[in-house]
Structures are given as C-alpha cells and as structure tokens.
Design an enzyme around this catalytic site. Structure first.
Site, PDB file in Angstrom:
ATOM      1  N   GLY A 245      -1.443 -23.461  18.451  1.00 17.58           N
ATOM      2  CA  GLY A 245      -0.293 -23.646  17.576  1.00 17.58           C
ATOM      3  C   GLY A 245       0.810 -24.494  18.187  1.00 17.58           C
ATOM      4  O   GLY A 245       0.762 -24.898  19.352  1.00 17.58           O
ATOM      5  N   HIS A 246       1.840 -24.738  17.377  1.00 15.81           N
ATOM      6  CA  HIS A 246       2.948 -25.594  17.796  1.00 15.81           C
ATOM      7  C   HIS A 246       3.748 -24.978  18.941  1.00 15.81           C
ATOM      8  O   HIS A 246       3.926 -23.770  19.030  1.00 15.81           O
ATOM      9  CB  HIS A 246       3.875 -25.888  16.612  1.00 15.81           C
ATOM     10  CG  HIS A 246       4.531 -24.671  16.034  1.00 15.81           C
ATOM     11  ND1 HIS A 246       5.695 -24.137  16.538  1.00 15.81           N
ATOM     12  CD2 HIS A 246       4.184 -23.884  14.993  1.00 15.81           C
ATOM     13  CE1 HIS A 246       6.044 -23.081  15.834  1.00 15.81           C
ATOM     14  NE2 HIS A 246       5.134 -22.897  14.891  1.00 15.81           N
ATOM     15  N   ASN A 247       4.185 -25.835  19.851  1.00 14.65           N
ATOM     16  CA  ASN A 247       5.033 -25.458  20.989  1.00 14.65           C
ATOM     17  C   ASN A 247       4.365 -24.515  21.990  1.00 14.65           C
ATOM     18  O   ASN A 247       5.038 -23.885  22.803  1.00 14.65           O
ATOM     19  CB  ASN A 247       6.356 -24.862  20.511  1.00 14.65           C
ATOM     20  CG  ASN A 247       7.231 -25.897  19.825  1.00 14.65           C
ATOM     21  OD1 ASN A 247       7.202 -26.018  18.603  1.00 14.65           O
ATOM     22  ND2 ASN A 247       7.993 -26.656  20.599  1.00 14.65           N
ATOM     23  N   SER A 265       4.311 -21.089  20.117  1.00 20.24           N
ATOM     24  CA  SER A 265       5.271 -20.754  21.178  1.00 20.24           C
ATOM     25  C   SER A 265       4.740 -19.751  22.197  1.00 20.24           C
ATOM     26  O   SER A 265       5.517 -19.065  22.857  1.00 20.24           O
ATOM     27  CB  SER A 265       6.583 -20.252  20.565  1.00 20.24           C
ATOM     28  OG  SER A 265       7.155 -21.240  19.733  1.00 20.24           O
TER      29      SER A 265
END
Length: 347
Positions: A245-247, A265
């Site tokens: 996923g993102h970050n 995250s």
C-alpha cells in the site's frame, strides 16, 4: 550445456570426496528423486540421505555437516561445501538459460524525445518511454513495458514484458521487475463525503522509490504515496501477487512471499520475512529480523527479532499455548460437565 565435475568443484572452490578416477559429465540439475544419470543434485538435510541412497544422480552437492554419513551410503562423488543451498545457487547460474536476445531499440518502441537513454540499453517493441524519463546503462526493457513521465530507472536493470512504471517512480541499479507488475499506481485512498452519501477519492501525489538489487514478482502492485514516498530497500525480494500500500516503508534484505498484503503506512525493518498470504494492518511497525507466518493477520506492532503467526497474530510461543489449550478444550469440557453434574449444576 554441460560441465565436468571438476569444473563445478573448482567453480565452488570445494573438495570432492569419493572422487572418481574418470571424468564425470554433468548435463543438468534436479531433485534427488527425479535426477537422471548425468544430473547433479543437492543433499543438505539429514532427512534427504535416504533419497540419495536410491537416486540416479551422478553426483551431489552436500553440506559439510552430513558429508561423512552421506559418503558411506554409496561411492558416488560428493562436492562438500559449507552451505549446499547457496552453492547450488551458483551452479544454477552456470546452467541458466540466457535471457531472450534483444539488441538496441526496436523500431516500434515509442520514446519521448525528452527521455534520456543510457549506453547499451535495449528497448523492445510496443514499449512506451514518457517525458523526461531516465534509463541507465545496460538496462533491458522488454515488449509492452510502459514507463511514464519523470520516472528514473538505474543501470543493469531487467524489466520484463508488460510492466507498468508510473510517473516519478525511482528505481535504482540491478533491479528485476517481472511481467505485469505495477509500480506507482494510486494508493487506495478514499473517504466518505461530508453527507456520507458518496465516496471521495484522495489524490496521491508522491512516488515510489526502489533501491538496488530488488526483485519484484509478476502481478505485484506497489502503490504510490499520498505524499512523500513508498520505499523498498536494497536487496529486498518480493514474490508474485503481493500488494504493498501507499507510504509503506520496507527496509533492506526483506523477503515477502506471494499473496501477502501490506496496508498503507506500514513500516518494516531490515531482514524481515513475511510468509505467504499474510496481512499487515495499516500504520503498524514490524521490527528488523522479525518473522511473520503464513496467513498471519498482524493487527499490532511486532518487536524486532520476534516470530508472530496466526490470526490475529501473536508471538509464536504465546500462540503455541493457545493451540495447546484449544486441543485440550474438549477433554476439559468433558471433565467440567462431570463436575457440574455431580453438583447438580446445568451448563
């Protein structure tokens, strides 16, 4: 493709026991139980000794710790090394089939005039290279790869067919991206609208940064950061069908097995192993050298060096106690019912 036993042992700088008087030709590599007469096999565990007894293989690469016992099974030659698995990896390189030949830039590749292409780069048919893209020396890009604006790919990378690399992605040197992986798609960022009747899409304006010597398997997706970067550290190896996923920040030298899902995250330290089909909750931290078992559901932070498994995931020693308790539950209930009956209590 063939090598003599002597050539192989010299390549490994290894000793041979039960060395034959004549030349032994090796034409292939295989498991002990499937090997043919000119194959080389690998024996690295005590339980594999029986397989060697009945194997047709001409010779074996063996771990030093079991070599003496193995030498007594028969008189076939054994190449003795400290780590048979790593030694076999070197021999697999010798027998590897060369990559499909691709020289220069194919006439049907589409390359923006602002792109900077390094020396000795190969680009296959149907590939698209966008504005301000930079491709390092000796990189091979196969058919139908799309690399979008402002992305950077380092030297000596291999990008297999139909890979998508989105805008602003940075990939360092000696990386391998296998077919159909997607790097830099928008993260799964949505929120309910103020009235709760619709879903609002959140733009992702960051990028993905991938270190050197990283392998990314087929159909794996690594999402773009909302802002900042999604980061994959040097020497990390990612299997097929993994979702990142993102970050997310992943450290150096990690291994992530197929169908694992890492939510947004998450921070993962160095040397972490995540087994197949494991899921990691968003905003959790996985410490360096931690181990996550197959199908585990990680709901909270995992300290460095610990092994967690199960759903929800617990430390292995704690989970073992739970499993033992569950196995004893039917017998415990039986005893409890007997006690309740003697006291005229209904359960």
């Amino acid at each position: 493709m063939q090598y003599t036993l002597k050539q192989i042992s010299e390549h490994l700088n290894a000793k041979v026991i039960n060395e034959p008087s004549g030349e032994v030709i090796i034409t292939g590599l295989n498991y002990a139980e499937q090997a043919k007469e000119n194959d080389l096999t690998l024996i690295d565990k005590q339980e594999h000794i029986k397989l060697w007894q009945n194997s047709k293989a001409a010779a074996a690469i063996v771990s030093k710790k079991i070599s003496k016992e193995l030498a007594q099974v028969n008189d076939k030659p054994l190449i003795v090394v400290n780590n048979a698995d790593l030694a076999m990896a070197k021999i697999l390189e010798l027998f590897s089939v060369p990559y499909p030949e691709q020289n220069g830039i194919h006439e049907k590749a589409v390359i923006d005039p602002t792109a900077k292409i390094g020396k000795n780069v190969s680009i296959g048919p149907g590939a698209y290279i966008g504005k301000n893209v930079e491709i390092g020396d000796n990189t091979i890009i196969y058919a139908n790869v799309c690399i979008y604006n402002d992305a950077k790919v380092g030297t000596n990378c291999i990008i297999w067919p139909s890979v998508t690399i989105r805008d602003r992605t940075i990939i360092d040197h000696f990386c391998r991206l296998y077919s159909n992986c997607s790097i830099g798609s928008d993260g799964f960022g949505y929120r309910p609208s103020e009235d709760g009747r619709t879903i609002v899409r959140i733009p992702h304006i960051g990028n993905v940064v991938i270190g050197s010597f990283v392998d990314i398997g087929s159909n794996t997706c690594i999402n773009n950061a909302k802002y900042g970067s999604t980061i994959i550290g040097d020497y990390t190896k990612i299997d097929n069908l993994v979702q990142i996923g993102h970050n997310v920040i992943i450290g150096k030298g990690c291994m992530i097995c197929g169908q694992a899902g890492i939510s947004g995250s998450v921070t993962i330290g160095d040397g972490v192993i995540i087994a197949g089909n494991a899921g990691i909750k968003d905003h959790t931290n996985i410490g360096s050298d931690a181990r996550i078992g197959g199908k585990a559901g990680v709901m909270w932070d995992v300290p460095a060096g610990e092994s967690h498994m199960g759903y929800p995931a617990y430390k292995d020693s704690e989970l073992a106690k739970q499993w033992i308790a569950i196995r004893k539950l039917p017998e415990t209930m039986k005893k409890l019912k007997a006690i309740a009956k003697s006291l005229n209590i209904d359960l």
